[in-house]
Design a protein around this motif. Structure first.
Motif, PDB file in Angstrom:
ATOM      1  N   ARG A 154       0.851  -1.178   0.000  1.00 54.38           N
ATOM      2  CA  ARG A 154       0.000   0.000   0.000  1.00 54.38           C
ATOM      3  C   ARG A 154       0.889   1.230   0.000  1.00 54.38           C
ATOM      4  NH1 ARG A 154      -5.400   1.067   2.009  1.00 54.38           N
ATOM      5  NH2 ARG A 154      -5.477   2.952   3.263  1.00 54.38           N
ATOM      6  N   THR A 155       0.916   1.896  -1.139  1.00 57.92           N
ATOM      7  CA  THR A 155       1.716   3.113  -1.225  1.00 57.92           C
ATOM      8  C   THR A 155       0.963   4.278  -0.613  1.00 57.92           C
ATOM      9  OG1 THR A 155       0.766   3.687  -3.351  1.00 57.92           O
ATOM     10  CG2 THR A 155       2.779   2.339  -3.391  1.00 57.92           C
ATOM     11  N   ALA A 200      -2.978   4.896  -0.413  1.00 55.55           N
ATOM     12  CA  ALA A 200      -3.645   5.215   0.854  1.00 55.55           C
ATOM     13  C   ALA A 200      -4.388   6.543   0.746  1.00 55.55           C
ATOM     14  CB  ALA A 200      -2.617   5.266   1.974  1.00 55.55           C
ATOM     15  N   ALA A 201      -3.767   7.495   0.094  1.00 62.26           N
ATOM     16  CA  ALA A 201      -4.403   8.813  -0.031  1.00 62.26           C
ATOM     17  C   ALA A 201      -5.690   8.717  -0.848  1.00 62.26           C
ATOM     18  CB  ALA A 201      -3.436   9.800  -0.675  1.00 62.26           C
ATOM     19  N   ASN A 241       3.583  11.229 -12.029  1.00 59.22           N
ATOM     20  CA  ASN A 241       2.276  10.913 -11.427  1.00 59.22           C
ATOM     21  C   ASN A 241       1.805   9.492 -11.720  1.00 59.22           C
ATOM     22  OD1 ASN A 241       1.522  11.099 -14.112  1.00 59.22           O
ATOM     23  ND2 ASN A 241      -0.162  12.539 -13.755  1.00 59.22           N
ATOM     24  N   MET A 242       2.708   8.665 -12.231  1.00 58.07           N
ATOM     25  CA  MET A 242       2.309   7.289 -12.540  1.00 58.07           C
ATOM     26  C   MET A 242       1.822   6.547 -11.290  1.00 58.07           C
ATOM     27  SD  MET A 242       2.556   6.599 -15.747  1.00 58.07           S
ATOM     28  CE  MET A 242       3.494   6.847 -17.253  1.00 58.07           C
ATOM     29  N   ALA A 243       2.444   6.818 -10.161  1.00 57.57           N
ATOM     30  CA  ALA A 243       2.032   6.119  -8.942  1.00 57.57           C
ATOM     31  C   ALA A 243       0.614   6.522  -8.541  1.00 57.57           C
ATOM     32  CB  ALA A 243       3.013   6.413  -7.816  1.00 57.57           C
ATOM     33  N   GLU A 272       6.151   5.987  -1.346  1.00 65.30           N
ATOM     34  CA  GLU A 272       6.506   5.452  -0.024  1.00 65.30           C
ATOM     35  C   GLU A 272       5.450   4.454   0.415  1.00 65.30           C
ATOM     36  OE1 GLU A 272       6.973   8.551   2.877  1.00 65.30           O
ATOM     37  OE2 GLU A 272       8.578   9.518   1.730  1.00 65.30           O
ATOM     38  N   LEU A 273       5.887   3.516   1.217  1.00 63.66           N
ATOM     39  CA  LEU A 273       4.925   2.568   1.769  1.00 63.66           C
ATOM     40  C   LEU A 273       4.201   3.221   2.939  1.00 63.66           C
ATOM     41  CD1 LEU A 273       6.863  -0.805   1.653  1.00 63.66           C
ATOM     42  CD2 LEU A 273       5.322   0.212  -0.018  1.00 63.66           C
ATOM     43  N   SER A 274       2.925   3.006   2.965  1.00 63.62           N
ATOM     44  CA  SER A 274       2.111   3.618   4.012  1.00 63.62           C
ATOM     45  C   SER A 274       1.921   2.633   5.146  1.00 63.62           C
ATOM     46  CB  SER A 274       0.758   4.013   3.434  1.00 63.62           C
ATOM     47  OG  SER A 274      -0.091   4.433   4.453  1.00 63.62           O
ATOM     48  N   ARG A 275       1.881   3.163   6.351  1.00 63.93           N
ATOM     49  CA  ARG A 275       1.628   2.264   7.489  1.00 63.93           C
ATOM     50  C   ARG A 275       0.161   1.931   7.588  1.00 63.93           C
ATOM     51  NH1 ARG A 275       4.679   5.967  11.742  1.00 63.93           N
ATOM     52  NH2 ARG A 275       3.655   7.441  10.383  1.00 63.93           N
TER      53      ARG A 275
END
Lengths: 190, 368
Positions: free
Chosen positions: A21-22, A26-27, A47-49, A187-190
Motif C-alpha cells: 500500500r503506497t 492510501a491517499a 504521477n504514474m504512482a 513510499e509505503l504507508s503504514r
C-alpha cells in the motif's frame, strides 16, 4: 533528468503493485467514496504512482490528450455530478497546461481536485520542478484559482491533505490543488 | 433574530409592493427552482434565466434568457419591470456591467459577499447563507405577506411576433434559426447540451427551448473560453451516460480537436460534436462591428475552412457535412441515439446577422 524520473517510476516491481500500500494508494483510498468515479488523468513521469493507485482503489481514470482536455473534462464531470472531481497531472508544465480549466472551475464554482505529481524530492532539481526550488512553485501559481493549494511533502500530509482538500472542494464548491512529490507517492504507508 | 432577518423581511416587503416583479434565476437556483416558481406564481412575476441556467426551469415557465441572448419580448418585459429578484452572482452578461438594471430595484440572493456589488449595488442583498436556505426563508416570508395569487402583469408584453416559417436562406446553407429548430427536434427527452462560445450558442440562447431533463452547460456568464464546452462535453457524457451534444464553432473546434481522439477511444456512443460552420469567427466579427474597429478580416475570418469531416475521419470518428436543415435533423437524431462519436459539420449561412452578441452595446442599443 527526465529520463531518470521515468526510469524511477518503473523501479517498483509490477508484481507487487497490488500487494503493498503506497502513500498514493492510501491517499486515494481515503477519498474514493467522496469523489466522482471518473478521473481525467494525463500520465507523466511524476504521477504514474497516483494513476496506478486510482485504478487500484476502483476509480475510473480516463486519459484525455492534453492537460487542458483533462481539466475541462473534469469541469464537465463536476458540473454533471456536483461531486469533487479528481484530475491527475504532473507538476509544472502539466499544471500550467490546465490553468485555464482551473480558472473556469474557480469562477463557475466547480469542485475540481487537482493532484499533481511533483519531482521526486524537494531540491533534487529538474526542468519540470514545480516545487519552487528550480522555478515557479505550482501551488503558488494555482493559489488564486483555488480554495486551498498545498505542497504535501510527507506521507502524512499527502494522506490527510488530500482528504482535507476534497472536503474543502465539496464545501466551498471551488477547486483545490495538492502537489505530491513522486517519492512520497511511492513510499509505503503504514 | 439575527442580522439576516431584517433584510429578509425588507426583501419580502419590496416584492409585495412590486407592481411588475421579475425573477432572474442563475444556475445556483437549481435546488430551489420549484419553490421559486411557486413564489413567482404567487406574485404574478415574470421568470427569466441567465444564459448559463437555461435548463434550470422548463421553457414553458420561462420568459427566456437575460440579458445575453435575450429575445425582444424578454427585453420588453425587463425594461418595464420595477423589482428584480436575482438569484444570481450577476455576472458580466446577465447584468451587462450593471446597465441592465438601472431602472429597477434589485434584490440579490447569493452566497458570498464577494459576488455583490461587482457591477451594480443591489437595493437589498441576502448573502452569507447557502442560496437554497435564503430562498426557503424568503419564500416562507413571502407566502405569509402575499396570501393570494396575483395576476400576471406581463402577458401582453410576452407575445412574440410568431415566426410561422423559417426565413428563406441561400442554397447550400442552413438558416441559423432552422438549425436551432433541428437541434430542438432531434434532442431526446433526457439529454445534455453543451454550448461553446460560438455564434450558434447566441442563436440557441434566443431560440432553443429545453426542459429540465435537457440540461444545458454554458459558461458564457463567467469567463467562458472557446472550446471549453467542447472539452467539458466528454466529461458530461461520461458522467451523465445521456446523449450529449456539443455545439461548437468552427474556429472553436480548431482549438481542441485532439480530444475527439480520446472520445473515440472511450467509444462514446450518443455523443455528437456539432460544428457551427459559418466561415469562422462570426462571434468575434459581431464584436468587431459593434465597436467600430477596423482590423484586417484575417483577424477573425479564415480564407478557407478545414475539411471537418476528414478531420473527424482522421481521428477515427464518423464525420458528415450537412447543408440543409432536414439533413441536419436526420443526422443529429440518428447520432444522438446511435454509436459514436459523430462529428456533424453544419454549413450555416454566414450572411445572417448574429443575434444578441451585443456585449459592447448598451441594452437600449442591443438587438435593435
Amino acid at each position: 533528468m527526465h529520463e531518470m524520473q521515468l526510469a524511477e517510476v518503473g523501479n517498483g516491481p509490477p508484481a507487487l503493485a497490488g500487494e503493498y500500500r503506497t502513500v498514493a494508494r492510501a491517499a486515494l483510498a481515503g477519498i474514493v467514496g467522496e469523489v466522482a468515479r471518473w478521473v481525467p488523468s494525463v500520465a507523466g513521469g511524476n504521477n504514474m504512482a497516483l494513476i496506478e493507485a486510482a485504478y487500484a482503489v476502483g476509480l475510473s481514470p480516463v486519459h484525455p490528450r492534453s492537460e487542458a482536455g483533462a481539466g475541462f473534462m473534469a469541469n464537465g464531470i463536476a458540473w454533471e455530478t456536483q461531486q469533487p472531481t479528481l484530475c491527475l497531472v504532473i507538476t509544472s508544465v502539466g499544471v500550467y497546461g490546465l490553468m485555464q480549466a482551473l480558472y473556469a472551475a474557480s469562477v463557475n464554482r466547480r469542485p475540481l481536485v487537482v493532484v499533481s505529481g511533483e519531482v521526486s524530492a524537494i531540491g533534487r532539481g529538474s526542468v519540470q520542478a514545480g516545487d519552487g526550488w528550480d522555478g515557479p512553485s505550482v501551488t503558488v501559481a494555482t493559489r488564486p484559482f483555488t480554495a486551498w493549494s498545498i505542497d504535501a511533502s510527507s506521507a502524512d500530509l499527502a494522506i490527510r491533505g488530500l482528504r482535507r482538500a476534497v472536503r474543502i472542494a465539496r464545501e466551498k464548491r471551488l477547486p483545490v490543488h495538492v502537489n505530491i512529490p513522486l517519492k512520497v507517492q511511492k513510499e509505503l504507508s503504514r | 433574530m439575527n442580522e439576516f432577518d431584517p433584510l429578509l423581511r425588507a426583501a419580502a416587503r419590496e416584492l409585495r409592493a412590486a407592481h411588475r416583479p421579475v425573477f432572474l434565476l442563475g444556475p445556483e437556483s437549481a435546488p430551489v427552482a420549484s419553490l421559486l416558481l411557486q413564489m413567482a406564481e404567487r406574485l404574478g412575476a415574470a421568470v427569466f434565466t441567465t444564459p448559463d441556467a437555461m435548463s434550470v426551469i422548463d421553457h414553458r415557465r420561462s420568459c427566456g434568457t437575460f440579458s445575453f441572448g435575450a429575445k425582444a419580448s424578454a427585453r420588453r418585459i425587463m425594461e418595464r419591470a420595477d423589482v428584480v429578484l436575482a438569484i444570481s452572482e450577476l455576472g458580466e452578461f446577465s447584468c451587462r456591467l450593471g446597465e441592465s438594471f438601472r431602472q429597477q430595484r434589485v434584490i440579490q440572493v447569493t452566497e458570498s459577499v464577494a459576488e455583490v456589488g461587482r457591477n451594480l449595488e443591489p437595493a437589498i442583498s441576502l448573502v452569507g447563507a447557502p442560496v437554497s436556505a435564503s430562498v426557503a426563508r424568503l419564500g416562507a416570508e413571502l407566502m405569509r405577506v402575499v396570501p393570494t395569487v396575483r395576476k400576471l402583469w406581463f402577458s401582453e408584453l410576452g407575445r412574440e411576433a410568431i415566426v410561422q416559417r423559417i426565413p428563406s436562406t441561400r442554397a447550400g446553407f442552413i438558416h441559423p434559426v432552422a438549425a436551432i429548430a433541428a437541434i430542438q427536434a432531434a434532442l431526446p427527452e433526457a439529454a445534455r447540451v453543451c454550448l461553446d462560445v460560438t455564434s450558434g450558442a447566441l442563436h440557441a440562447y434566443e431560440h432553443l427551448r429545453v426542459t429540465t431533463s435537457q440540461r444545458v452547460f454554458s459558461s458564457i456568464e463567467k469567463g467562458a473560453c472557446m472550446a471549453e464546452a467542447l472539452l467539458a462535453s466528454t466529461g458530461i457524457r461520461l458522467a451523465s451516460n445521456l446523449p450529449t451534444l456539443a455545439l461548437v464553432g468552427d474556429w472553436g473546434f480548431c482549438m481542441a480537436p485532439a480530444e475527439l481522439h480520446a472520445a473515440v477511444e472511450l467509444e462514446l456512443d450518443r455523443y455528437v460534436i456539432l460544428i457551427w460552420a459559418n466561415s469562422g469567427g462570426a462571434f468575434i466579427a459581431a464584436g468587431v462591428e459593434q465597436q467600430g474597429i477596423a482590423v484586417p478580416e484575417q483577424t477573425w475570418r479564415w480564407q478557407s475552412p478545414p475539411d471537418f469531416a476528414r478531420v473527424a475521419h482522421g481521428y477515427g470518428a464518423r464525420g458528415v457535412t450537412v447543408s440543409d436543415a432536414e439533413a441536419l435533423l436526420h443526422e443529429l437524431s440518428g447520432a444522438l441515439r446511435g454509436s459514436g462519436p459523430v462529428v456533424i459539420e453544419a454549413k450555416i449561412d454566414p450572411t445572417v446577422a448574429v443575434p444578441a452578441g451585443d456585449r459592447f452595446l448598451t441594452l437600449g442599443e442591443a438587438h435593435a
